[in-house]
Design a protein around this motif. Structure first.
Motif, mmCIF file in Angstrom:
data_model
loop_
_atom_site.group_PDB
_atom_site.id
_atom_site.type_symbol
_atom_site.label_atom_id
_atom_site.label_comp_id
_atom_site.label_asym_id
_atom_site.label_seq_id
_atom_site.Cartn_x
_atom_site.Cartn_y
_atom_site.Cartn_z
ATOM 1 N N GLU A 547 -17.916 -0.487 -32.808
ATOM 2 C CA GLU A 547 -19.011 0.363 -32.350
ATOM 3 C C GLU A 547 -20.264 -0.457 -32.059
ATOM 4 O O GLU A 547 -20.935 -0.259 -31.032
ATOM 5 C CB GLU A 547 -19.313 1.422 -33.401
ATOM 6 N N ALA A 548 -20.564 -1.424 -32.942
ATOM 7 C CA ALA A 548 -21.749 -2.261 -32.738
ATOM 8 C C ALA A 548 -21.593 -3.138 -31.502
ATOM 9 O O ALA A 548 -22.542 -3.325 -30.723
ATOM 10 C CB ALA A 548 -21.995 -3.123 -33.977
ATOM 11 N N LYS A 551 -22.082 -1.168 -28.322
ATOM 12 C CA LYS A 551 -23.488 -0.912 -28.026
ATOM 13 C C LYS A 551 -24.120 -2.094 -27.298
ATOM 14 O O LYS A 551 -24.929 -1.925 -26.379
ATOM 15 C CB LYS A 551 -24.248 -0.618 -29.317
ATOM 16 N N ALA A 557 -27.864 -1.590 -27.804
ATOM 17 C CA ALA A 557 -28.047 -2.165 -29.129
ATOM 18 C C ALA A 557 -29.486 -1.984 -29.575
ATOM 19 O O ALA A 557 -30.426 -2.018 -28.771
ATOM 20 C CB ALA A 557 -27.684 -3.645 -29.119
ATOM 21 N N LYS A 567 -30.914 -11.648 -34.201
ATOM 22 C CA LYS A 567 -30.535 -10.412 -33.524
ATOM 23 C C LYS A 567 -30.654 -10.558 -32.015
ATOM 24 O O LYS A 567 -29.828 -10.067 -31.260
ATOM 25 C CB LYS A 567 -31.423 -9.263 -34.002
#
Length: 595
Positions: A547-548, A551, A557, A567
């Motif tokens: 799922e991450a 994104k 994201a 990040k």
């Protein structure tokens, strides 16, 4: 994919050649438990002009791939006198070819990886090759650029890389000699259609099919294929390091990581390299593949299969075999492939073990595998082996007739006497070293250039061992990579298979070295072409993104913390996740030798 994601990807592609460039620096090095002072080699190979890092080389269509497959099948079945099986064999391989292939040159280094994300070996047992042991900042080769050829699938209908997590195939190449032209990242033609149209079938076979058949089928089947150039080849800086395990770990791991970054960048994070991998190698590359597979396991990857083709697993045994073959008159004095292998291999190995590259047991001693007369800087280039391998091409003299015959004459005389006096395949343990002064460090180097112990100890999970399905493909009549490299006892382990019968027993792996390599390459191709390759645990399964990860692919994201570099890099697809746990799962009871 939203416009901002596309813009990020384009920016990254423009910057990739900058990210992929590193310079070489000689540093203090750790070999086993011994600390060596920094040693400066007498000369470093000058880089010739070749493809820049980050280059997109070109696309190969499925139809062109099938042409290469047909050339390989026809040659193989003619060799085996089984032409009647050609239609069936072509049908199996043709149906398995799914995608076009895009070829790219990627580069990386230990230093570059550390600047992005240094992998962790948390939980890896101590006898695994931990990342700092071969990529620490105090290790020779830390700043060495590692170049590689990368192949990945392109869907002909969408004209894009299949989305999801794509499994990988890392292939360590055979013993090579021309550091520029032989490097996989340079040898792949820019224009495949023109190459096929202008070259004879024999040239296409020798220059392409024989070099790349192992990786073509995995790539068209739907995997990311990586061919590391090795140190001293292509854009990989420094001198060649034949049979130095640590150097192969640097090359293999950094090539894999560079390919992972490139795919993520190229697709905006919509296609990623999965953590399931097949590791393969032929002759010298098979030697490299064994410790490399352990290094990958220590980084958290799952080895689906380890393929060893016509392997050289014990340098001492191989060197004794080559010396005896010359002495017994078995090496022809002509331009045959047997002559080519022997005449070029001995000088190349002797060069690598004579220039004080940190990591070899004889480094820092006065013992060199080359005789003093063949490394004298006062000699002409034709009579100085050092000059052969540090010129921009990193190759032997163009005129093969100018090579010394037999090539044994370039070896240290006392070392040569010690090996000739032995009746066994292990002169270093059989012969009293005091009778041959100046050869003990050389013998230690030879003894350490042996991966049989590592391969033979890989069958138990206790103590940090792991068991991956391992296929050993070889010919008992191989005229170069002697079958003495493959002792029978390694097959006592249930996960190691002797792959000498192919196509349900129709084909026996036999013949000389060139023939054996063809049989073994076709074995890999059929492995990927069979139904077993499509199982959930198969080597070419493409799984869904998390799922991450999805994104990031869609541009959704969470980027609230713009000051968090880690990040931001991850959102741009620069970090390829390497898990930190050890997966000791044994692949189901699939025998790679029983297609």
């Amino acid at each position: 994919m939203n416009p901002s994601s596309v813009a990020c990807r384009m920016l990254l592609l423009l910057l990739l050649p900058i990210f992929s460039t590193a310079t070489h620096a000689t540093t203090t090095t750790i070999r086993a438990d011994t600390v060596f002072d920094s040693v400066v080699s007498p000369q470093q190979r000058a880089l010739a002009e070749d493809r820049p890092c980050g280059s997109i080389i070109g696309r190969t269509t499925r139809a062109e791939i099938l042409t290469f497959v047909e050339i390989a099948v026809d040659r193989l079945l003619t060799l085996a006198n089984l032409q009647s099986a050609a239609p069936a064999a072509r049908s199996v391989l043709s149906n398995a070819a799914r995608y076009d292939i895009l070829a790219v040159k990627v580069c990386g280094s230990c230093a570059e990886s550390d600047a992005i994300s240094s992998p962790s070996n948390n939980g890896a047992p101590t006898d695994f090759p931990h990342y700092p042991s071969y990529c620490g900042s105090d290790i020779d080769g830390y700043d060495t650029t590692q170049s590689a050829l990368m192949l990945f699938p392109i869907d002909n209908e969408t004209d894009a890389v299949p989305p999801g997590k794509i499994r990988s195939f890392v292939h360590m190449h055979r013993h090579k000699y021309d550091a520029t032209d032989d490097a996989p990242s340079n040898a792949w033609p820019s224009d495949i259609a023109n190459f096929l149209a202008t070259q004879t079938t024999e040239v296409v076979y020798q220059d392409f099919v024989a070099q790349f058949l192992d990786g073509i089928m995995p790539a068209t089947r739907g995997t990311v294929t990586v061919y590391p150039d090795f140190r001293g080849f292509g854009s990989s800086t420094g001198n060649r390091t034949d049979f130095l395990q640590r150097s192969y770990l640097q090359s293999g791991v950094q090539s894999y990581r560079a390919a992972s970054r490139f795919l993520s960048n190229y697709t905006g994070g919509c296609s990623l390299v999965d953590d399931t991998i097949v590791v393969s190698g032929k002759d010298e590359g098979a030697y490299a593949a064994v410790p490399l597979s352990w290094a990958f396991v220590a980084l958290g990857l799952r080895i689906n299969t380890l393929y060893l083709s016509a392997p050289i697993l014990d340098l001492q045994v191989q060197t004794k075999f080559m010396i005896d073959s010359y002495d017994q008159g078995l090496v022809p004095m002509d331009e045959s492939l047997d002559n080519y292998y022997f005449q070029k291999s001995l000088p190349a190995i002797a060069f690598a073990a004579s220039i004080d590259t940190p990591g070899y047991a004889n480094t820092g001693t006065s013992e060199t595998l080359l005789s003093a007369g063949w490394m004298d800087p006062n000699n002409s280039p034709d009579n100085n082996v050092i000059d052969w391998f540090v010129n921009p091409g990193g190759e032997l003299p163009d005129d093969s007739a100018s090579l010394p015959f037999p090539a044994t004459q370039v070896l240290d005389e006392t070392f040569l006497e010690r090996f000739r006096s032995a009746t066994s395949d292990h002169p270093c343990s059989e012969v009293d070293g005091s009778l041959y002064p100046g050869t003990e460090a050389l013998c230690q180097m030879m003894s350490e250039s042996n991966v049989l112990g590592l391969l033979n100890s890989s069958g138990t999970v206790e103590g940090g061992k792991y068991a991956a399905s391992t296929s050993v493909c070889f010919s008992d009549t191989d005229t170069f990579a002697t079958n003495k490299n493959v002792p029978e006892y390694i097959f006592d382990q249930q996960h190691i298979f002797k792959s000498q019968l192919l196509l349900s027993g129709l084909l026996e792996v036999t013949g000389d070295h060139e023939d054996a390599l063809l049989f073994c390459a076709v074995s890999v191709a059929f492995f990927y072409a069979t139904d077993s390759a499509s199982r959930d645990d198969g080597p070419s399964v493409i799984s869904n993104l998390s799922e991450a990860e999805q994104k990031i692919c869609s541009g959704d994201a969470d980027d609230d913390d713009d000051d968090d570099d880690s990040k931001r890099f991850d959102a741009m697809g620069l970090l390829q996740r390497l898990t930190t746990t050890i997966d000791t799962e044994v692949v189901d009871d699939f025998d790679p030798g029983d297609e």
